[in-house]
Design a protein around this motif. Structure first.
Motif, PDB file in Angstrom:
ATOM      1  N   LEU A 170       0.817  -1.140   0.181  1.00 16.36           N
ATOM      2  CA  LEU A 170       0.100   0.115  -0.164  1.00 16.36           C
ATOM      3  C   LEU A 170       0.831   1.394  -0.115  1.00 16.36           C
ATOM      4  CD1 LEU A 170      -2.916  -0.949   2.439  1.00 16.36           C
ATOM      5  CD2 LEU A 170      -3.104  -0.387   0.097  1.00 16.36           C
ATOM      6  N   GLY A 171       1.950   1.228   0.731  1.00 15.62           N
ATOM      7  CA  GLY A 171       2.905   2.461   0.644  1.00 15.62           C
ATOM      8  C   GLY A 171       3.290   2.591  -0.651  1.00 15.62           C
ATOM      9  N   VAL A 172       3.932   1.532  -1.302  1.00  9.48           N
ATOM     10  CA  VAL A 172       4.486   1.615  -2.635  1.00  9.48           C
ATOM     11  C   VAL A 172       3.393   2.226  -3.702  1.00  9.48           C
ATOM     12  CG1 VAL A 172       5.290   0.367  -4.693  1.00  9.48           C
ATOM     13  CG2 VAL A 172       6.361  -0.066  -2.209  1.00  9.48           C
ATOM     14  N   LEU A 173       2.336   1.541  -3.600  1.00  8.84           N
ATOM     15  CA  LEU A 173       1.127   2.267  -4.315  1.00  8.84           C
ATOM     16  C   LEU A 173       1.072   3.581  -4.042  1.00  8.84           C
ATOM     17  CD1 LEU A 173      -1.010   1.047  -6.457  1.00  8.84           C
ATOM     18  CD2 LEU A 173      -2.758   0.626  -4.448  1.00  8.84           C
ATOM     19  N   ALA A 174       0.832   4.066  -2.948  1.00 16.31           N
ATOM     20  CA  ALA A 174       0.734   5.411  -2.508  1.00 16.31           C
ATOM     21  C   ALA A 174       1.811   6.477  -3.108  1.00 16.31           C
ATOM     22  CB  ALA A 174       0.669   5.653  -0.902  1.00 16.31           C
ATOM     23  N   ALA A 175       2.918   6.021  -3.208  1.00 17.22           N
ATOM     24  CA  ALA A 175       4.141   6.667  -3.921  1.00 17.22           C
ATOM     25  C   ALA A 175       3.946   6.623  -5.344  1.00 17.22           C
ATOM     26  CB  ALA A 175       5.423   5.916  -3.450  1.00 17.22           C
ATOM     27  N   VAL A 176       3.410   5.633  -5.988  1.00 13.97           N
ATOM     28  CA  VAL A 176       3.125   5.713  -7.333  1.00 13.97           C
ATOM     29  C   VAL A 176       2.078   6.540  -7.833  1.00 13.97           C
ATOM     30  CG1 VAL A 176       2.705   4.166  -9.486  1.00 13.97           C
ATOM     31  CG2 VAL A 176       4.390   3.496  -7.549  1.00 13.97           C
ATOM     32  N   VAL A 177       1.124   6.582  -7.025  1.00  9.35           N
ATOM     33  CA  VAL A 177      -0.192   7.379  -7.792  1.00  9.35           C
ATOM     34  C   VAL A 177      -0.441   8.762  -7.282  1.00  9.35           C
ATOM     35  CG1 VAL A 177      -1.416   5.159  -7.798  1.00  9.35           C
ATOM     36  CG2 VAL A 177      -1.761   6.695  -5.804  1.00  9.35           C
ATOM     37  N   ALA A 178       0.630   9.110  -6.016  1.00 12.71           N
ATOM     38  CA  ALA A 178       0.683  10.490  -5.537  1.00 12.71           C
ATOM     39  C   ALA A 178       0.796  11.447  -6.817  1.00 12.71           C
ATOM     40  CB  ALA A 178       1.810  10.665  -4.564  1.00 12.71           C
ATOM     41  N   PRO A 179       1.810  11.361  -7.682  1.00 10.46           N
ATOM     42  CA  PRO A 179       1.868  12.416  -8.770  1.00 10.46           C
ATOM     43  C   PRO A 179       0.561  12.667  -9.500  1.00 10.46           C
ATOM     44  CG  PRO A 179       3.693  11.152  -8.726  1.00 10.46           C
ATOM     45  CD  PRO A 179       2.756  10.181  -7.846  1.00 10.46           C
ATOM     46  N   VAL A 180      -0.186  11.594  -9.537  1.00 13.32           N
ATOM     47  CA  VAL A 180      -1.501  11.564 -10.588  1.00 13.32           C
ATOM     48  C   VAL A 180      -2.544  11.981  -9.347  1.00 13.32           C
ATOM     49  CG1 VAL A 180      -2.974  10.355 -12.138  1.00 13.32           C
ATOM     50  CG2 VAL A 180      -0.451   9.855 -11.997  1.00 13.32           C
TER      51      VAL A 180
END
Length: 805
Positions: A450-460
Motif C-alpha cells: 500500500l505504501g508503494v502504491l501510494a508513492a506511485v499514484v501520488a503524482p497523479v
C-alpha cells in the motif's frame, strides 16, 4: 523471489526419476557451499585492504594471485576430481581482487590534497554533486529549538578551492549543516557551498567533512530518474501526513527506509523488540514488491519470458525509489540472479547466488565489508536459505500446520544467525524478537504494498495516495503496538557480554542449543524447567537490573551540578576523575558500578563542584593515589582536600603536562596544564586528560575556558571519540576547538535546573551540527560510554532520578 528464498530446501514429492531413488533430486536441492570460501575471503580481504598501506596491499594482492595460480594449476593437472583446488583458487583470486580494489578506493581518502586540507581545518569553497538523500537529524537533547537540527548530505566533491588553490577531483565528502535549505536537494544535483573542512571519523568512506553555515548555490538539476524518484518519495511523505505520528514516520521507513520522521520513542521500541530491520530496505521489501507485481501480472495473463522482464523492471524501479543503499543493492543483486534463473529455466541454488552477490557488491563498494548492516542483511538471507527449510520440515513433522511452521521458522532462523552480530551493537539479547516478528509478519506485506502504491499514484492523484496511506494505517498501527508492548516487557532484552568475545559466546550457546535442544526437549522435566525459567524471566518486576551496562568504559555520574567521572581500569581498580559536590552522590555512583578499588583519583581543579564529593569516593574503598591541579585555588578547598587525603593515608601530587599513566588496559596522558602553571584562573588550570582504551580516545577537559581551549587546540590533541564537554557545557567555549576534535560522543555533566543555565543552547547546537551524540546527566542521569567492538561505541543512559535513594 520465493525461488531464491527456498532453493536450499528439499522439494517434497520429488519423483526421483534421475536415479530411480530420489537421491538425485535431493542432491539438486542440497545447498551448494563451494562459493562460500570465496565470498568470505573477499569480505575479509576488502576489510583488510581498506586499512592496509599501499605497499602492504600490493604484497597481499600479489601473494594471493600467485597462490590462486598455483591452485588453478593443481586443479588443471591431476586434481580435477578434487574440489578443494578449485575452491581455493576461486577464494584466493577473489581475495586478490578485493584487496586491490579496496586499497585503490581507499587511497584517495587517506592521502592527497583534500585530506591534507581537512587535517588543517582549512576554509574552502566546494563544487559538489549530491550522491544520496539529505538526512535531517532531530536533536537528541531536551530543550533545543526546532531550528537547531543537523542536516547530513552525502556528496562527491569535484572542484575545491582553498588557500588560493583550485583542485579538480572526484572524491566523496559529507556536508554537515543546520540549514534546512539542503533538504530538498536530490541525488545527482550539483551545488556550490563554502565552509570549513575537517577530517572524517576513522573508517568513514569519505575524504573529508565540510561544515556549512549557509544554503547551497544550485548549479544544475539532477537526472530525470532521480527527479521522478524524488517526486514519488515526496508524494509518499505527503500521503502519510494525515496519519498519527508513529504511523506517519513508519510508512516511509517501511517502504523506502526513510526514518527521518519516525518518533524517537517508536525507534527505541523497535530496537528493544528486534524490529529495526523493518525500516532498513532489504530483500524482504524487494520480495514483497516484485512478488506483488508478478502476482498481478500472472492474474492478468502475462506469461513466459515477459514475467522475468516485468520483474526486472519492477526491481530496478524499486531500487531507484529506495536509493542504492547497501542493503538495497544486496537485495537487488539477489533479485537479478533469481530473475535470470527464471528467464533461462536453469535451477540455481540460493547459497551460490548469495555468495556471488556478496562478491560483486564488495568489489563495487568495499566499505560494505565494515558495515554491520550489510553483515546482518547477508546473514539473515543465509538463514532463510540454509536454516529455515530444514526447520520448517522439523516443525511440520511435529504436527504443526505448514503455514505455522513456515511463519515460526523464518524469524527463528534469522534471529539465530544474526544474534551474535546484534550483540556487538547492543550488548544485549532480545527475548521477544522472534515473537514480535511473528506477530507483525502478516502486517508488513500489505503495509509495504500500500505504501508503494501510494508513492506511485501520488503524482497523479494525491487524494488516492492519501487513501492508500490511510488504509495502510491499520497494519502500521498493529506493527507499532506490537513494538511498544514487546519493548515494554520487563525482560524484553537481557544484558550480554560486549565485544567479539560476547558474540563468540552467544554463537557457541546457540550452536549448543541447536545440537542438544531437540534431545533435551523430548525430556519432559527439562521442557517444564525451560518454560518455567522463561516465564519467570518475562514476569519479573519491572526494574532496571542492567547497571552498569555490559562493556562500560566511562561513566559520567549524576552528582548534581558538578563533575564526577569513572573509568574502568580493570582488576587493578577504577580511575576517578573529579568527585562532584556531594559525597553521598559520589559514593552512590561508585557503589552502583561495583567499584571497590580505585587505582587513581584525579581532581582537575579545586572548585567545590569537583572536590567536595571526595570523602564519598574514599568511603570504604582502597584508593592507591591522588593527583591534583598544580594551582591550589581556592586555598580553602585545597586544604580540605589535603586533610581528607591525609585521613586516608594519601599524599596529593600535582600533575604536569606529559605525565603518562596506565591502569590495566587503560592508558592516559596529561595534556594540560604545565606542572609550573603560573596563571590565576583555576578553570584554565584544570587537568586535561587524554585516555585511550579498547580502540577509543577520550578527552576529559575539566572546566577549561576559551583561553585554555585555544591552547589545547594549538597543542593538537587530535581526533577523539569521546569528549567531556568543558565547564558543564557553558556558553563560554572555543567552538573551533570543539570542532577540531571531531568527537562522536559528548558528555555534559550538569545539575537539574541549575542557576548557571548549563548546558548552553549554543554549545549544544554546535555539537549537534557536527553530528555528535550527546549525553547529559541533568536529563539522562548516569551516562555510560559502552564499547560494542574495537573502536565502536554507544551511549547508555540510566535515566533521571537515580541519584536519590
Amino acid at each position: 523471489m520465493a525461488a531464491a528464498a527456498h532453493a536450499g530446501g528439499t522439494r517434497p514429492g520429488g519423483d526421483g526419476r534421475r536415479n530411480g531413488s530420489g537421491s538425485g533430486d535431493e542432491t539438486e536441492q542440497r545447498p551448494d557451499f563451494r562459493l562460500i570460501p570465496a565470498a568470505a575471503a573477499g569480505w575479509g580481504s576488502a576489510a583488510l585492504g581498506l586499512v592496509l598501506p599501499a605497499a602492504g596491499a600490493v604484497i597481499v594482492a600479489v601473494g594471493a594471485g600467485v597462490a590462486a595460480t598455483g591452485c588453478a594449476v593443481l586443479a588443471w593437472r591431476g586434481h580435477r576430481r578434487r574440489v578443494w583446488p578449485t575452491v581455493a583458487a576461486a577464494a584466493l583470486l577473489v581475495a586478490a581482487a578485493a584487496t586491490a580494489v579496496a586499497a585503490l578506493r581507499a587511497a584517495p581518502l587517506r592521502s592527497g590534497p583534500l585530506p591534507e586540507l581537512a587535517a588543517r581545518s582549512a576554509s574552502a569553497e566546494v563544487e559538489l554533486v549530491v550522491t544520496g538523500d539529505p538526512q535531517r537529524h532531530e536533536p537528541k537533547v531536551k530543550g533545543m529549538r526546532r531550528s537547531e537540527v543537523l542536516v547530513v548530505v552525502p556528496a562527491r566533491a569535484e572542484v575545491v578551492t582553498a588557500r588560493g588553490v583550485r583542485l579538480e577531483l572526484r572524491v566523496p565528502i559529507t556536508v554537515l549543516t543546520s540549514e534546512e535549505a539542503w533538504l530538498p536537494l536530490l541525488p545527482g544535483q550539483r551545488a556550490r557551498a563554502s565552509g570549513r573542512l575537517a577530517t572524517p571519523r576513522p573508517g568513514d568512506a569519505v575524504a573529508a567533512t565540510i561544515s556549512v553555515h549557509g544554503g547551497p548555490t544550485l548549479l544544475g538539476d539532477p537526472g530525470l530518474l532521480q527527479r521522478v524518484a524524488g517526486v514519488l518519495r515526496a508524494g509518499l511523505r505527503d500521503a502519510a501526513d494525515g496519519l498519527a505520528p508513529a504511523e506517519r514516520g513508519l510508512l516511509p521507513g517501511l517502504v523506502v527506509g526513510d526514518t527521518s520522521r519516525l518518533p524517537s520513542e517508536t525507534e527505541d521500541d523497535f530496537k528493544e523488540a528486534g524490529l529495526t530491520h523493518l525500516t532498513a530496505v532489504s530483500g524482504a521489501n524487494v520480495a514483497i514488491v516484485v512478488g506483488a507485481v508478478l502476482f498481478v501480472a500472472v492474474r492478468v495473463g502475462v506469461r513466459g519470458r515477459w514475467l522475468p522482464l516485468l520483474g526486472t523492471l519492477a526491481l530496478l524501479g524499486f531500487v531507484v525509489l529506495a536509493r542504492p543503499q547497501p542493503s538495497v543493492l544486496r537485495a537487488a543483486a539477489m533479485g537479478l540472479v533469481t530473475l535470470a534463473a527464471l528467464a533461462t529455466g536453469r535451477r540455481r541454488r540460493g547459497v551460490p547466488a548469495l555468495a556471488a552477490a556478496v562478491i560483486v557488491l564488495l568489489l563495487l563498494d568495499p566499505w560494505q565489508a565494515r558495515s554491520f548492516g550489510f553483515a546482518l542483511s547477508v546473514l539473515a538471507t543465509g538463514a532463510l536459505l540454509v536454516l529455515a527449510p530444514p526447520l520448517v520440515t522439523a516443525l511440520h513433522r511435529r504436527r504443526l500446520p505448514l503455514v505455522v511452521a513456515q511463519a515460526l521458522a523464518v524469524p527463528l532462523a534469522a534471529s539465530a544467525l544474526t544474534a551474535p552480530v546484534i550483540v556487538l551493537l547492543s550488548s544485549s539479547v532480545s527475548l521477544v524478537s522472534v515473537v514480535a516478528n511473528l506477530l507483525v509478519a502478516p502486517a508488513v506485506a500489505p503495509a509495504t504494498v500500500l505504501g508503494v502504491l501510494a508513492a506511485v499514484v501520488a503524482p497523479v492523484s494525491p487524494a488516492a495516495a492519501a487513501g492508500c496511506a490511510h488504509v495502510a494505517a491499520v497494519p502500521l498501527w498493529w506493527i507499532v503496538q506490537v513494538a511498544a508492548v514487546s519493548a515494554g516487557l520487563p525482560a524484553a532484552t537481557v544484558p550480554w557480554p560486549a565485544g567479539w568475545g560476547g558474540a563468540a559466546l552467544l554463537a557457541a550457546v546457540l550452536g549448543a542449543g541447536a545440537l542438544l535442544g531437540p534431545a533435551l526437549w523430548r525430556v519432559r522435566p527439562m521442557r517444564v524447567a525451560a518454560l518455567a525459567g522463561l516465564m519467570t524471566l518475562l514476569l519479573q518486576p519491572a526494574v532496571n537490573p542492567r547497571w552498569p551496562p555490559p562493556g562500560w568504559l566511562l561513566v559520567a555520574c549524576d552528582v548534581g551540578q558538578g563533575d564526577a567521572l569513572v573509568l574502568d581500569g580493570g582488576p587493578g581498580g577504577a580511575v576517578v576523575v573529579d568527585a562532584g559536590p556531594d559525597p553521598e552522590a559520589a559514593d552512590r555512583c561508585l557503589t552502583d558500578l561495583g567499584v571497590e578499588r580505585v587505582a587513581l583519583v584525579v581532581l582537575t581543579h579545586f572548585h567545590a563542584d569537583h572536590v567536595e564529593g571526595l570523602p564519598g569516593v574514599l568511603r570504604g574503598r582502597s584508593v592507591a593515589a591522588l593527583e591534583v591541579s598544580p594551582l591550589e585555588e581556592p586555598p580553602g578547598e585545597a586544604d580540605r582536600v589535603a586533610a581528607w587525603a591525609a585521613d586516608a593515608g594519601i599524599v596529593p601530587l600535582p600533575v604536569g603536562t606529559g605525565d603518562q599513566r596506565s591502569a590495566g588496559k587503560l592508558r592516559w596522558q596529561v595534556v594540560a596544564p604545565a606542572r609550573t602553571y603560573a596563571g590565576e584562573n583555576a578553570n584554565d588550570a584544570s587537568v586535561v586528560l587524554l585516555f585511550e582504551a579498547r580502540g577509543l580516545r577520550m578527552l576529559l577537559t575539566g572546566d577549561v575556558e576559551p583561553a585554555g581551549q585555544a591552547a589545547l587546540r594549538d597543542a593538537a590533541p587530535g581526533v577523539v571519540d569521546v569528549l567531556k564537554v568543558p565547564h558543564h557545557g557553558s556558553a563560554h567555549q572555543d567552538f573551533a576547538f570543539l570542532e577540531s576534535l571531531h568527537a562522536r560522543a559528548a558528555l555534559v555533566s550538569a545539575g537539574v535546573d541549575n542557576d548557571y543555565g548549563h548546558p548552553a543552547m549554543t554549545t549544544l547546537a554546535a555539537l549537534q551540527r557536527q553530528g555528535v551524540e550527546i549525553g547529559r546527566t541533568d536529563t539522562d542521569g548516569d551516562v555510560a560510554v559502552v564499547t560494542t567492538g574495537e573502536g565502536e561505541l554507544a551511549l547508555v543512559r540510566r535515566g533521571p532520578g537515580r541519584r536519590e535513594r
